[in-house]
Design an enzyme around this catalytic site. Structure first.
Site, PDB file in Angstrom:
ATOM      1  N   ARG A  78      29.728  51.844   4.266  1.00  0.00           N
ATOM      2  CA  ARG A  78      30.809  52.363   3.425  1.00  0.00           C
ATOM      3  C   ARG A  78      31.440  51.303   2.517  1.00  0.00           C
ATOM      4  O   ARG A  78      32.385  51.594   1.778  1.00  0.00           O
ATOM      5  CB  ARG A  78      31.872  53.041   4.305  1.00  0.00           C
ATOM      6  CG  ARG A  78      31.402  54.398   4.807  1.00  0.00           C
ATOM      7  CD  ARG A  78      32.569  55.221   5.291  1.00  0.00           C
ATOM      8  NE  ARG A  78      33.010  54.791   6.619  1.00  0.00           N
ATOM      9  CZ  ARG A  78      34.290  54.752   6.999  1.00  0.00           C
ATOM     10  NH1 ARG A  78      35.245  55.077   6.150  1.00  0.00           N
ATOM     11  NH2 ARG A  78      34.606  54.393   8.221  1.00  0.00           N
ATOM     12  N   LYS A 118      28.805  43.256   5.371  1.00  0.00           N
ATOM     13  CA  LYS A 118      30.235  43.566   5.494  1.00  0.00           C
ATOM     14  C   LYS A 118      31.091  42.349   5.848  1.00  0.00           C
ATOM     15  O   LYS A 118      32.131  42.112   5.218  1.00  0.00           O
ATOM     16  CB  LYS A 118      30.445  44.670   6.527  1.00  0.00           C
ATOM     17  CG  LYS A 118      31.915  44.972   6.760  1.00  0.00           C
ATOM     18  CD  LYS A 118      32.176  46.317   7.360  1.00  0.00           C
ATOM     19  CE  LYS A 118      31.902  46.377   8.827  1.00  0.00           C
ATOM     20  NZ  LYS A 118      32.294  47.686   9.390  1.00  0.00           N
TER      21      LYS A 118
END
Ligand code: UD1
Ligand code: CA
Length: 456
Positions: free
Chosen positions: A15, A22
């Site tokens: 996401r 990340k």
């Protein structure tokens, strides 16, 4: 005693919609994982193991200067599976602290609190009570409040989903038991994953106590899954830094409008106006004032100096009581002594300027050594670059450089010299004299302005 730290950082972070893994996304200018590592190092662990996967070696490469045992997890079959990969690398005995690379705000103080609970027959969980616990593992306790297990949201019954105390994921476990429990995990659950959280029930089965440290500062447990959450954590972190600065006596025009991306050291009676960014190592001595909208990166500002609004400073030292800006650019290698004035639209690079000297308007000073009590007129330029090499300009004490002068380096202006406005200086200007290069001014008698021709 051995203290292992395991940091789980194999997740992809779908996401984030980024090619960057990340945990390398930056919070306050530093990768999230760097915050976790730096906090953990304050505990002086005997071993730090980081589990990586997505993004391959870009994650380990980002931390080359750290002593970390990197363990690759591929494929990623859950948090228990991730810890499983580290088992052969852990120091025996003692305690193992498990952290997440995408939970960057957890403090060393909280880690210490957890470690103070854990011992050979007790393991410690960091939990938090949330208004909306959706998605998290729930802490299941019996009627007496004793912890029995952690149930993941997807595996939980309706009754269990009503529990609002959740697992942050951070825990301190006796290493000896951890190895045994983790080796015996199964993936018979809603997600088909090896859940680290299942070790809680195993501990309880064996009669060990599991105790929670309940976080009151819930923000410490916040994880990052999206850019929006990253921005939310950035604000929390910056607010904490602003509070700490104000507690030390720094006056902030607005604690919501300052960004510190590194280390900001401050003296007494420092004032910082709105929208300033401090990067790297910045030191502001007593009575320093920073105007609105300034960016300072690796800068020392000495006592009583004023940085007026809209200045950009990098790798520089600003002497005491100096005045910079508004709209000044101070580039790497600049060292200003006391009471130096650098005014609007003046750029200074790799130059030393001694006390009480001034360049108040529109100038470029590059690769120059400037003495004290020098006045640099508007529009002055050091021509330090011939297209191939750079050369120095030396201006001695008490020199006056007239406006719009070009100093073609290498060139020296001797002590007390005056340079006439508009000069292109290519040779040494002697001490105490007026030097100028200027075409003679002429007036053409009887000259007339051309007239517009009448249209045909
Ligand atoms: C986990 C916990 C849950 C807790 C929540 C807190 C388990 C089974 N569940 O759930 O109880 O409330 O965190 O946020 O542990 N990771 C790996 N390898 C893997 C899987 C995960 O390194 O194979 C890393 C991730 O990068 C991340 C962390 O472990 O940093 C947690 O993984 P995530 O998938 O977010 O766990 P949750 O399902 O949210
Ligand atoms: Ca998560």
């Amino acid at each position: 005693m051995a203290l292992n730290v395991i940091i789980l950082a194999a997740g992809q972070g779908k996401r984030m919609y980024s090619v960057l893994p990340k945990v390398l996304h930056r919070l306050a200018g530093k990768p999230m994982l760097g915050h976790v590592i730096d906090a953990a190092l304050k505990l002086q662990p005997t071993k730090v193991c980081a589990v990586y996967g997505h993004g391959g070696s870009t994650v380990p490469n980002a931390f080359e200067n750290y002593v970390i045992t990197w363990v690759k997890q591929e494929p990623q079959l859950g948090t228990g599976h991730a810890v499983m990969q580290t088992l052969p690398h852990l120091d025996e005995g003692g305690t193992t602290l498990i952290l997440y690379g995408d939970v960057p705000l957890v403090t060393a103080e909280t880690m210490r609190a957890l470690l103070s609970i854990a011992n050979q027959d007790k393991f410690a969980l960091l939990t938090v009570k949330l208004e909306d616990p959706t998605g998290y593992g729930r802490i299941v306790r019996d009627n007496s409040g004793k912890i029995l297990s952690i149930v993941e949201h997807k595996d939980a019954t309706e009754a269990q989903r009503a529990i609002n105390e959740v697992n942050t994921g951070i825990m301190a476990v006796p290493t000896e038991h951890l190895a045994r429990w983790v080796s015996n995990l199964s993936n018979n659950n809603a997600q088909g994953e090896y859940y680290l959280t299942d070790i809680v029930a195993k501990a309880v089965d064996e009669g060990l106590a599991v105790e929670a440290h309940i976080l009151t500062r819930a923000w410490e447990s916040l994880g990052v899954n999206s850019k929006s959450q990253l921005a939310e954590l950035e604000r929390i972190h910056q607010r904490n830094i602003a509070e700490a600065l104000m507690e030390k006596g720094v006056a902030l025009a607005d604690p919501a409008r300052i960004d510190v991306r590194g280390n900001l050291v401050t003296g007494r009676d420092v004032f910082i106006d709105v929208n300033c960014i401090f990067e790297g190592e910045v030191a502001l001595a007593d009575h320093v004032t920073i105007g609105a909208n300034c960016v300072l990166k690796n800068v020392k500002v000495q006592a009583g100096a004023r940085i007026e609004p809209f200045c950009h400073l990098e790798d520089a030292v600003i002497g005491s009581t100096s005045r910079i800006g508004p709209y000044a650019r101070i580039r790497p290698g600049t060292i200003l002594a006391e009471d130096v004035h650098i005014g609007n639209f003046v750029e200074v690079k790799n130059s030393q300027i001694a006390a009480h000297s001034k360049a108040n308007h529109l100038a470029y000073i590059g690769d120059a050594t400037i003495g004290s009590n020098v006045n640099i007129g508007a529009g002055t330029i050091t021509c330090n670059y011939d297209g191939a090499n750079k050369y120095r300009t030396v201006i001695e004490d008490d020199v006056f450089i007239g406006s719009d002068t070009q100093l073609v380096a290498p060139v020296t202006v001797k002590r007390g010299a005056t340079i006439g406005a508009g000069t292109t200086l290519t040779m040494e200007a002697p001490e105490g004299q007026l030097t100028l290069s200027r075409a003679k001014q002429v007036t053409i008698n009887g000259w007339m302005r051309p007239l517009k021709k009448p249209k045909a």
